[in-house]
Write a protein that holds these residues in place. Structure first.
Motif, PDB file in Angstrom:
ATOM      1  N   ASN A 103       0.795  -1.226   0.000  1.00 52.86           N
ATOM      2  CA  ASN A 103       0.000   0.000   0.000  1.00 52.86           C
ATOM      3  C   ASN A 103       0.827   1.274   0.000  1.00 52.86           C
ATOM      4  O   ASN A 103       0.264   2.361  -0.080  1.00 52.86           O
ATOM      5  CB  ASN A 103      -0.956   0.004   1.194  1.00 52.86           C
ATOM      6  CG  ASN A 103      -2.147  -0.916   0.946  1.00 52.86           C
ATOM      7  OD1 ASN A 103      -3.075  -0.556   0.230  1.00 52.86           O
ATOM      8  ND2 ASN A 103      -2.102  -2.109   1.486  1.00 52.86           N
ATOM      9  N   CYS A 104       2.131   1.160   0.110  1.00 53.21           N
ATOM     10  CA  CYS A 104       2.972   2.367   0.073  1.00 53.21           C
ATOM     11  C   CYS A 104       2.865   2.992  -1.331  1.00 53.21           C
ATOM     12  O   CYS A 104       3.195   2.354  -2.324  1.00 53.21           O
ATOM     13  CB  CYS A 104       4.431   2.018   0.380  1.00 53.21           C
ATOM     14  SG  CYS A 104       5.529   3.412   0.074  1.00 53.21           S
ATOM     15  N   PRO A 105       2.422   4.237  -1.441  1.00 60.28           N
ATOM     16  CA  PRO A 105       2.216   4.829  -2.772  1.00 60.28           C
ATOM     17  C   PRO A 105       3.516   5.126  -3.510  1.00 60.28           C
ATOM     18  O   PRO A 105       3.509   5.357  -4.709  1.00 60.28           O
ATOM     19  CB  PRO A 105       1.447   6.125  -2.467  1.00 60.28           C
ATOM     20  CG  PRO A 105       1.823   6.474  -1.075  1.00 60.28           C
ATOM     21  CD  PRO A 105       2.028   5.167  -0.359  1.00 60.28           C
ATOM     22  N   LYS A 154      12.806   7.749  -1.302  1.00 58.45           N
ATOM     23  CA  LYS A 154      11.501   7.610  -1.970  1.00 58.45           C
ATOM     24  C   LYS A 154      10.355   8.042  -1.060  1.00 58.45           C
ATOM     25  O   LYS A 154       9.340   8.554  -1.512  1.00 58.45           O
ATOM     26  CB  LYS A 154      11.268   6.139  -2.360  1.00 58.45           C
ATOM     27  CG  LYS A 154      12.168   5.619  -3.470  1.00 58.45           C
ATOM     28  CD  LYS A 154      11.758   4.172  -3.754  1.00 58.45           C
ATOM     29  CE  LYS A 154      12.597   3.537  -4.829  1.00 58.45           C
ATOM     30  NZ  LYS A 154      12.283   2.090  -4.949  1.00 58.45           N
ATOM     31  N   CYS A 155      10.492   7.775   0.232  1.00 57.04           N
ATOM     32  CA  CYS A 155       9.394   7.988   1.186  1.00 57.04           C
ATOM     33  C   CYS A 155       9.002   9.465   1.258  1.00 57.04           C
ATOM     34  O   CYS A 155       9.861  10.342   1.319  1.00 57.04           O
ATOM     35  CB  CYS A 155       9.826   7.495   2.570  1.00 57.04           C
ATOM     36  SG  CYS A 155       8.649   7.905   3.868  1.00 57.04           S
ATOM     37  N   ILE A 156       7.678   9.729   1.238  1.00 59.49           N
ATOM     38  CA  ILE A 156       7.190  11.114   1.333  1.00 59.49           C
ATOM     39  C   ILE A 156       6.535  11.384   2.697  1.00 59.49           C
ATOM     40  O   ILE A 156       5.886  12.410   2.904  1.00 59.49           O
ATOM     41  CB  ILE A 156       6.179  11.412   0.203  1.00 59.49           C
ATOM     42  CG1 ILE A 156       5.028  10.390   0.221  1.00 59.49           C
ATOM     43  CG2 ILE A 156       6.873  11.446  -1.147  1.00 59.49           C
ATOM     44  CD1 ILE A 156       3.905  10.683  -0.751  1.00 59.49           C
ATOM     45  N   GLY A 157       6.641  10.433   3.609  1.00 58.57           N
ATOM     46  CA  GLY A 157       6.123  10.639   4.965  1.00 58.57           C
ATOM     47  C   GLY A 157       4.609  10.720   5.044  1.00 58.57           C
ATOM     48  O   GLY A 157       4.046  11.378   5.908  1.00 58.57           O
ATOM     49  N   CYS A 158       3.920  10.003   4.150  1.00 61.99           N
ATOM     50  CA  CYS A 158       2.457  10.144   4.080  1.00 61.99           C
ATOM     51  C   CYS A 158       1.740   9.446   5.235  1.00 61.99           C
ATOM     52  O   CYS A 158       0.592   9.762   5.545  1.00 61.99           O
ATOM     53  CB  CYS A 158       1.939   9.579   2.759  1.00 61.99           C
ATOM     54  SG  CYS A 158       2.164   7.782   2.618  1.00 61.99           S
ATOM     55  N   GLY A 159       2.367   8.482   5.869  1.00 61.13           N
ATOM     56  CA  GLY A 159       1.759   7.807   7.016  1.00 61.13           C
ATOM     57  C   GLY A 159       0.838   6.654   6.661  1.00 61.13           C
ATOM     58  O   GLY A 159       0.203   6.063   7.540  1.00 61.13           O
ATOM     59  N   ILE A 160       0.772   6.302   5.379  1.00 66.82           N
ATOM     60  CA  ILE A 160      -0.145   5.217   4.997  1.00 66.82           C
ATOM     61  C   ILE A 160       0.298   3.891   5.632  1.00 66.82           C
ATOM     62  O   ILE A 160      -0.531   3.106   6.086  1.00 66.82           O
ATOM     63  CB  ILE A 160      -0.243   5.119   3.455  1.00 66.82           C
ATOM     64  CG1 ILE A 160      -1.071   6.295   2.945  1.00 66.82           C
ATOM     65  CG2 ILE A 160      -0.857   3.787   3.006  1.00 66.82           C
ATOM     66  CD1 ILE A 160      -1.151   6.426   1.449  1.00 66.82           C
ATOM     67  N   CYS A 161       1.603   3.675   5.694  1.00 61.22           N
ATOM     68  CA  CYS A 161       2.095   2.428   6.293  1.00 61.22           C
ATOM     69  C   CYS A 161       1.603   2.303   7.735  1.00 61.22           C
ATOM     70  O   CYS A 161       1.144   1.239   8.174  1.00 61.22           O
ATOM     71  CB  CYS A 161       3.625   2.342   6.222  1.00 61.22           C
ATOM     72  SG  CYS A 161       4.438   3.846   6.777  1.00 61.22           S
ATOM     73  N   GLU A 162       1.657   3.410   8.471  1.00 65.39           N
ATOM     74  CA  GLU A 162       1.179   3.397   9.859  1.00 65.39           C
ATOM     75  C   GLU A 162      -0.322   3.115   9.909  1.00 65.39           C
ATOM     76  O   GLU A 162      -0.808   2.358  10.749  1.00 65.39           O
ATOM     77  CB  GLU A 162       1.470   4.748  10.518  1.00 65.39           C
ATOM     78  CG  GLU A 162       1.044   4.799  11.975  1.00 65.39           C
ATOM     79  CD  GLU A 162       1.129   6.210  12.547  1.00 65.39           C
ATOM     80  OE1 GLU A 162       0.635   7.147  11.896  1.00 65.39           O
ATOM     81  OE2 GLU A 162       1.668   6.359  13.645  1.00 65.39           O
ATOM     82  N   THR A 183      12.040  -2.136   5.662  1.00 63.18           N
ATOM     83  CA  THR A 183      12.685  -0.824   5.723  1.00 63.18           C
ATOM     84  C   THR A 183      12.009   0.127   4.744  1.00 63.18           C
ATOM     85  O   THR A 183      11.437  -0.298   3.743  1.00 63.18           O
ATOM     86  CB  THR A 183      14.185  -0.897   5.362  1.00 63.18           C
ATOM     87  OG1 THR A 183      14.338  -1.715   4.216  1.00 63.18           O
ATOM     88  CG2 THR A 183      15.015  -1.443   6.485  1.00 63.18           C
ATOM     89  N   SER A 184      12.098   1.400   5.070  1.00 64.86           N
ATOM     90  CA  SER A 184      11.547   2.429   4.190  1.00 64.86           C
ATOM     91  C   SER A 184      12.713   3.230   3.623  1.00 64.86           C
ATOM     92  O   SER A 184      13.565   3.708   4.371  1.00 64.86           O
ATOM     93  CB  SER A 184      10.618   3.327   4.998  1.00 64.86           C
ATOM     94  OG  SER A 184      10.364   4.496   4.278  1.00 64.86           O
ATOM     95  N   ASP A 185      12.747   3.364   2.302  1.00 62.85           N
ATOM     96  CA  ASP A 185      13.824   4.101   1.631  1.00 62.85           C
ATOM     97  C   ASP A 185      13.547   5.602   1.764  1.00 62.85           C
ATOM     98  O   ASP A 185      12.570   6.114   1.211  1.00 62.85           O
ATOM     99  CB  ASP A 185      13.841   3.671   0.154  1.00 62.85           C
ATOM    100  CG  ASP A 185      14.937   4.364  -0.626  1.00 62.85           C
ATOM    101  OD1 ASP A 185      15.420   5.417  -0.159  1.00 62.85           O
ATOM    102  OD2 ASP A 185      15.302   3.859  -1.711  1.00 62.85           O
TER     103      ASP A 185
HETATM  104  S1  SF4 Z   1       5.264   7.040   5.029  1.00 63.54           S
HETATM  105 FE1  SF4 Z   1       4.175   6.715   3.077  1.00 63.54          FE
HETATM  106  S2  SF4 Z   1       5.764   6.801   1.537  1.00 63.54           S
HETATM  107 FE2  SF4 Z   1       6.802   6.510   3.502  1.00 63.54          FE
HETATM  108  S3  SF4 Z   1       7.045   4.314   3.708  1.00 63.54           S
HETATM  109 FE3  SF4 Z   1       5.139   4.828   4.728  1.00 63.54          FE
HETATM  110  S4  SF4 Z   1       3.603   4.544   3.144  1.00 63.54           S
HETATM  111 FE4  SF4 Z   1       5.552   4.639   2.087  1.00 63.54          FE
END
Ligand code: SF4
Ligand code: SF4
Length: 358
Positions: free
Chosen positions: A313-315, A332-340, A327-329
């Motif tokens: 689900n990470c966009p 690339k990561c935009i801090g959207c919080g979808i993973c949480e 791990t989150s790169d």
């Molecule tokens: S914060 Fe958003 S972009 Fe970053 S790892 Fe989580 S889902 Fe992906």
């Protein structure tokens, strides 16, 4: 405590009680001990929902004619509302435990956000009905029974609860769920009898099993009795004519296209304005990645069940997994919080990336 029914006429000599006046008047009478009301309404909103007995124990009973919107909105367990005829939009909006019987049609968004109780509709219900129904496991599941059919876009983002659409008297319809039902549905069950088409692909359509039939058998007689249609029991209990709609499982979802691929390659082309605008189809990177992020995700392996929901689900396709370590790169990561938000085990948490200004 007065046992008799308190009758209210909301229109006298062309003077109409406002919604506020009516609801305040009902509250006064409840405080005097009345629990049964018979109301000739005149389009007043929210009747039955915003009232509760002083002792919070007594059951309240409302018989209504000609109500306005949001009959029984946020109504509590122990309340029963019977509408003699049809009711406009938002019947049982966020119903929290009441039984609401509408002996005619319901307008749009019936049972919208319903979280408890039972809503019985003796006719058709309008567009977006059943959307955002939900189930808190601490309480009984909300139920929404419809004798005929629903309008389009029903059960959008349904997260829980049970809906039953009987498809009675709908022989001429191509679909008893209208068009584009179940978009974003992630929980709950819809039992349906009659033709269905154009259902979102996040759900699957299955035959009933023994547990489903037991639920329907237990509930159908009560439903038909409440709407004065007990004579339909035999016609509506041929279970071969029924199907159930449920969300696709996480296993099935994980075999499908990841959100990141959908976002980059399909979203804008097929998007809501895609047909009407000229677009270069470039997805601009408006949110910052790397050090520019406002929040950053932190992963905790405790409780992780390796379900890959976060990864799928990470966009930004920022999450990777190796030997069950996620791990989150940061580039690339935009801090959207979808993973949480999507992790069922609270393994991801967003922390502030603000720097102290010295
Ligand atoms: S914060 Fe958003 S972009 Fe970053 S790892 Fe989580 S889902 Fe992906
Ligand atoms: S969604 Fe949560 S539980 Fe599932 S793999 Fe990701 S971190 Fe682990």
């Amino acid at each position: 405590m007065p046992k008799e029914t308190f009758k209210i006429k909301t229109l006298t000599d062309n003077n109409r009680m406002s919604t506020q006046e009516l609801l305040q008047f009902i509250t006064e009478k409840i405080n005097e001990g009345y629990i049964n009301f018979d109301i000739d309404a005149c389009g007043q909103h929210n009747i039955g929902g915003s009232s509760w007995a002083k002792d919070r124990e007594s059951k309240l009973f409302f018989t209504l004619r000609n109500p306005g919107q949001r009959v029984g909105a946020m109504a509590l367990k122990g309340t029963k509302i019977v509408v003699e005829g049809s009711a406009p939009a938002d019947v049982g909006w966020l119903n929290s435990g009441a039984t609401i019987v509408v002996k005619g049609d319901c307008g749009d968004t019936a049972a919208h956000c319903a979280a408890g109780g039972k809503i019985y509709a003796a006719g058709r219900v309008g567009t977006r009905s059943g959307a955002l129904m939900k189930h808190d496991p601490k309480f009984d599941s909300p139920e929404f029974w419809v004798l005929k059919n629903t309008g389009s876009f029903g059960f959008e983002f349904m997260g829980g609860g049970i809906a039953v659409v009987c498809g009675w008297d709908c022989d001429s319809l191509p679909s008893v769920l209208g068009s584009r039902s179940c978009v974003g549905m992630v929980g709950g069950i819809i039992y349906v009898r009659g033709p269905i088409q154009d259902v979102a692909d996040c759900v699957e359509i299955k035959s009933l099993d023994g547990q489903d039939i037991e639920f329907l058998e237990n509930g159908m007689a009560k439903f038909l009795q409440e709407i004065d249609k007990s004579e339909l029991l035999a016609e509506l209990t041929n279970w071969q004519e029924w199907k159930k709609i449920i969300p696709v499982s996480q296993d099935e979802k994980s075999k499908r296209m990841p959100v990141s691929e959908f976002r980059k390659n399909h979203w804008i082309k097929g998007g809501i304005f895609g047909d009407f605008i000229h677009d270069d189809f470039v997805v601009y990177k408006l949110p910052a990645s790397g050090e520019g992020r406002v929040h950053i995700p932190v992963w905790n392996k405790e409780n992780c069940v390796n379900c890959k929901i976060c990864l799928n689900n990470c966009p930004e396709n920022a999450i990777s997994e190796e030997e069950k370590i996620y791990t989150s790169d940061s580039e690339k990561c935009i801090g959207c919080g979808i993973c949480e938000a999507v992790c069922p085990k609270q393994c991801w948490s967003m922390t502030s990336n603000r720097k102290e200004i010295s």
